[in-house]
Scaffold this active site. Structure first.
Site, PDB file in Angstrom:
ATOM      1  N   GLY A 178       4.455 -17.460  28.431  1.00 36.88           N
ATOM      2  CA  GLY A 178       5.477 -16.514  28.862  1.00 36.88           C
ATOM      3  C   GLY A 178       5.086 -15.667  30.050  1.00 36.88           C
ATOM      4  CB  CYS A 229      30.970 -38.135  21.184  1.00 37.69           C
ATOM      5  SG  CYS A 229      30.262 -36.482  21.077  1.00 37.69           S
ATOM      6  CB  CYS A 266      32.496 -33.522  21.815  1.00 36.34           C
ATOM      7  SG  CYS A 266      32.536 -34.623  23.253  1.00 36.34           S
TER       8      CYS A 266
END
Lengths: 259, 284
Positions: free
Chosen positions: B35, B247, B244
């Site tokens: 980080g 799909c 979606c």
């Protein structure tokens, strides 16, 4: 005043290059006491205040601070992390220009909540409640909580800066000309507010001002500075009513409308 | 400087060996301090800042003959930026490329972490515009460094506070700040906060490259990544009330797409590889 001081300074000196700003100043700040520092522009008041607050290291001398947990700390010798933690919890600093002490693009509430959040508060509801409580303490309208300081007037910014500093209940607050740039009626209200808050919370504060009326109104004791030196100190009324030093006499006699 | 650039121009994967070595050294440091932002000697790349020069330099420093590269932009493999970066590495490193997440050894990305879970040995490379999570609140770079050094991250909560005040909820939907390894606050580039949980204890290595600011940072495998939140406003990923349109996936990140010039629109997976495989085999 038999208590121990919250803050004490011994032999503080600071030069900017060849220019001496503070020369051998010592002082004590006791609990619930407001110490006024007066003197003309360039007398070293603000430099002294920055040293006392830990923002600026002195060339020589030491500042001792009695922490809430009881230990006596040499403010300029403790690690920077500790000093910065104190600066956002137990100490407060009110800048001459509120723009320097506030985040202008963060809402008033966010500004006030900053110090509690930095000290570990993790609840939004509590942060907001604290912000609102302090907004009301400094007599700002509750419906301005979500406005940004850039939308505030000068007097409101001065109040907001006080609220931001008080939100962690600091043990000592440093005030640098808190009423500078405000018109006279607003000045009076801000001074009145500071006096009320200091009485309510037993605030210890160092007040730097060139305004002797403000100094008389707020401070218990007074330190008069000239060319970086403390030329006279004592109880406020004593210093202002019966000045011993020629410079203090000059200062007092130059107040408009008196004498 | 001229000498270095001249040496760089013809190297494998565009950069010279010396530059790649220095970038890798910065990356090693970044991995060692999860980080933490590490400066690296960024080079001029043959494309403008904002097109992924940071990520490209990281990829160029890592890619070898055995690697398989996948590049995604907005989650898709077929967008302009993705196509041209893939072409760049095919030309300069003769790289093998793929669109399939599980085949890739290096995945360079702009906005997304693939829906397909990453596995050990894979490297995610992020193109980062603004690496500093504190900048919005404290513009002074020196003060930012000090705040990172001392772990003073209270200000990030002020940002969340402002969000809730203005929008009634934490509205930051991408680039959502997170605490890495319990120590450094990190801006996870422009990925949606939907993808933040995928960084937590990930099997893969995540490397972030900011080209304009010349900094890299990293989340090594199995590292704790905790998104900032309030106790009464806990961190939540985005949710959609629909599946979606292509799909039928209900658990992937959806983009709203305009489908004709009559105001028609539909929601489809942003991860084109995930979506295609769901349609082809029903298995992602």
């Amino acid at each position: 005043m038999t208590e121990e001081p919250v803050l004490s300074a011994a032999g503080l000196s600071k030069s900017y290059g060849a220019v001496p700003a503070v020369r051998d100043v010592s002082l004590e700040l006791y609990p619930s006491e407001i110490l006024g520092v007066v003197g003309e522009s360039g007398s070293g008041k603000t430099t002294l205040l920055k040293i006392l607050a830990g923002h600026l290291a002195p060339d020589s001398g030491e500042v001792f601070y009695r922490a809430a947990e009881g230990s006596l700390l040499s403010l300029h010798r403790i690690p920077e992390s500790r000093r910065r933690r104190l600066a956002r919890t137990e100490l407060g600093f009110v800048f001459q220009n509120p723009e320097d002490g506030l985040r202008m693009k963060i809402s008033a509430g966010g500004n006030i909540a900053e110090r509690p959040l930095a000290s570990g508060l993790r609840s939004f509801a509590e942060a907001r409640a604290a912000a609102l409580r302090w907004l009301e303490k400094v007599e700002l309208p509750a419906d301005r909580l979500d406005d940004r300081p850039e939308e505030y007037s000068g007097g409101m910014r001065a109040r907001l800066q006080l609220a931001k500093n008080l939100a962690t209940s600091p043990r000592a607050v440093f005030l640098d000309e808190p009423t500078a740039g405000l018109d006279v009626s607003v000045q009076a209200r801000v001074l009145d507010l500071i006096r009320g808050l200091s009485a309510e919370f037993g605030l210890s504060a160092v007040l730097v001002t060139h305004d002797l009326m403000a100094a008389r109104l707020l401070s218990h004791r007074l330190l008069v500075m000239k060319d970086g030196r403390a030329v006279e100190s004592g109880l406020t009324d004593q210093v202002l009513d019966d000045p011993q030093e020629p410079y203090t006499q000059l200062l007092v006699s130059s107040i408009l409308g008196e004498a | 400087m001229d000498k270095v650039n001249a040496a760089d121009a013809g190297g494998f994967a565009f950069l010279g060996e010396d530059t790649k070595k220095r970038v890798r050294r910065a990356l090693l440091k970044a991995v060692a301090i999860p980080g933490h932002q590490v400066p690296f000697p960024g080079r001029e790349m043959p494309m403008p800042y904002g097109w992924g020069t940071g990520g490209i330099q990281v990829t160029a420093s890592l890619i070898g003959p055995g690697d398989v590269l996948k590049v995604i932009d907005q989650g898709a493999d077929d967008t302009t930026n993705a196509v041209s970066i893939r072409k760049f590495f095919r030309r300069t490193a003769d790289a093998r490329v793929t669109e399939r997440t599980e085949e890739a050894t290096i995945i360079q990305t702009r906005h997304r972490i693939p829906e397909t879970p990453l596995r050990a040995g894979q490297i995610m490379v992020y193109q980062v515009p603004i690496p500093e999570p504190l900048r919005f609140l404290e513009p002074k770079a020196g003060e930012n460094l000090m705040m990172h050094a001392l772990g003073e991250y209270g200000l990030l909560y002020v940002k969340l506070y402002e969000d809730i005040v203005r929008h009634g909820e934490i509205a930051q939907s991408y680039d959502y700040p997170a605490l890495v390894n319990g120590r450094h606050a990190m801006s996870p580039s422009p990925i949606p906060r939907f993808d933040n949980p995928k960084l937590h204890m990930s099997e893969a290595l995540h490397l972030f490259g900011a080209g304009r600011e010349k900094r890299v940072y990293a989340v090594p495998p199995h590292t704790e990544v905790k998104s900032y939140d309030f106790s009464d406003y806990p961190f939540k990923v985005q949710e959609w009330d629909r599946a979606c349109a292509l799909c039928g996936s209900r658990d992937s990140f959806l983009d709203e797409v305009v489908s004709d010039d009559l105001g028609g629109r539909m929601f489809v997976c942003s991860d084109s590889d995930h979506c295609r495989r769901k349609r082809e085999g029903g298995e992602a």
